[in-house]
Design a protein around this motif. Structure first.
Motif, PDB file in Angstrom:
ATOM      1  N   SER A  35      17.505 -59.762 -92.247  1.00 48.29           N
ATOM      2  CA  SER A  35      18.382 -58.921 -93.069  1.00 48.29           C
ATOM      3  C   SER A  35      17.998 -57.450 -92.992  1.00 48.29           C
ATOM      4  O   SER A  35      18.849 -56.577 -93.141  1.00 48.29           O
ATOM      5  N   TYR A  94      25.144 -55.457 -99.952  1.00 47.99           N
ATOM      6  CA  TYR A  94      24.907 -56.888-100.202  1.00 47.99           C
ATOM      7  C   TYR A  94      25.907 -57.731 -99.417  1.00 47.99           C
ATOM      8  O   TYR A  94      27.087 -57.401 -99.319  1.00 47.99           O
ATOM      9  N   THR A  98      21.930 -61.338 -97.826  1.00 50.84           N
ATOM     10  CA  THR A  98      21.145 -60.651 -98.857  1.00 50.84           C
ATOM     11  C   THR A  98      20.947 -61.532-100.077  1.00 50.84           C
ATOM     12  O   THR A  98      19.844 -61.635-100.626  1.00 50.84           O
TER      13      THR A  98
END
Length: 330
Positions: free
Chosen positions: A30, A245, A249
């Motif tokens: 991520s 996001y 996430t």
């Protein structure tokens, strides 16, 4: 009853292996994934994880009291509100854990998943040192030997390798690598101190694990919000707390929140030997996935030797010698 205890032991260990492995890999992925728009803020993810952990623990306490709202309110008032001195004691480990969680994002933004996993095992050494100095614990010869093997393995893992890249690229990579290693080292020391401090508190109280996690989470949320304001206040004002996001996430947030709950289950149902197996299996799985799937890691023979020593040290640290049976006692 015995079958249930054994089943819970291995289930909790299996979940711990998966949680450790998935958290490292998803967090690393991520933080390195290229996408349009702003990247999510690590400080925001830490806050989200604390909120999710508090909410989950409240639900578990609610369940333990037969889903009674009155029972939930009573236990929260008696164990948290009416015990301010004990609650305030948890502000120290909570603040350190919040710092540690932020450092892990820094480390995984600058290191590959495998190097991070192996180097982070240095927390075994820091935990042992704080255990001896703060709790007066005596370590066996096997545990001291495992610490020496651990340090050797860590040194080999970080052994420099020759590359064919340009000088400028090498300097950037070296700077990033150093920043990642520094973050891991600080996280190892903070993890060791906070863990032993928390253990000392646990031995002095009889509160449930879920109540303690709620107390930790409250302070963690407070410290996390301070971190958001200090380090990312301007970006939050411009793009919001949840900027960047996505599904990945939220997966990282959920895994991070799950970590504290899984460790509590492992402490309750397992032991040091099997916990060492779980840690070692997590390192092995991270290595395989990072090499075959993420393809962000090209191991050398020296790295494999260092990783093998670290894994061996993990097993040896949890080894407990079975006392010999005296023939006269048979």
């Amino acid at each position: 009853m015995m079958f249930t205890a054994v089943w819970l032991k291995y289930v909790s260990l299996g979940v711990l292996v998966l949680q450790n492995t998935l958290l490292v890999l998803t967090m690393r992925y991520s933080r390195t994934l290229h996408s349009e728009g702003p990247r999510y803020l690590p400080s925001s993810a830490v806050v989200s994880a604390e909120v999710l952990k508090i909410f989950t623990c409240i639900l578990l306490v609610f369940k333990d009291h037969s889903f009674s709202v009155c029972g939930l309110n009573q236990v929260l008032k008696e164990e948290i509100v009416n015990m301010p001195h004990l609650t305030l004691k948890l502000a120290i480990p909570s603040g350190i854990y919040t710092l540690q969680n932020n450092l892990l994002y820094v480390a995984l933004s600058n290191l590959d998943a495998v190097t991070y996993q192996v180097t982070y095992q240095l927390k075994i050494l820091t935990t042992a040192l704080f255990s001896v100095s703060m709790l007066g614990k005596r370590l066996s010869i096997y545990q001291w030997l495992s610490l020496v093997i651990l340090m050797t393995g860590i040194a080999l893992v970080q052994w420099p390798t020759d590359t064919s890249s340009g000088t400028q690229q090498k300097d950037v990579t070296a700077s990033s690598h150093f920043m990642g290693l520094l973050a891991v080292l600080v996280a190892c020391f903070s993890s060791g101190f906070a863990g032993i401090y928390f253990e000392k508190i646990l031995k002095e109280t009889t509160q449930s694990v879920w109540i303690r996690n709620i107390q930790l989470g409250i302070f963690g949320l407070m410290f996390g919000l301070v971190g958001v304001c200090v380090y990312d206040g301007e970006r939050v004002w411009q793009n919001g707390l949840f900027q960047g996001y996505n599904t990945l996430t939220w997966m990282v947030v959920a895994l991070q929140a799950l970590g504290g709950l899984v460790i509590a289950a492992v402490i309750k149902y397992s032991d040091n030997i099997l916990k060492g197996f779980a840690t070692s299996m997590s390192v092995i799985l991270s290595t395989m996935i990072s090499y075959f799937w993420l393809q962000d890691f090209d191991p050398s023979s020296v790295f494999f030797l260092g990783a093998l020593l670290v894994i061996s040290a993990t097993f040896l640290y949890g080894y407990e010698r079975t006392p010999a049976i005296n023939p006269s006692e048979e």
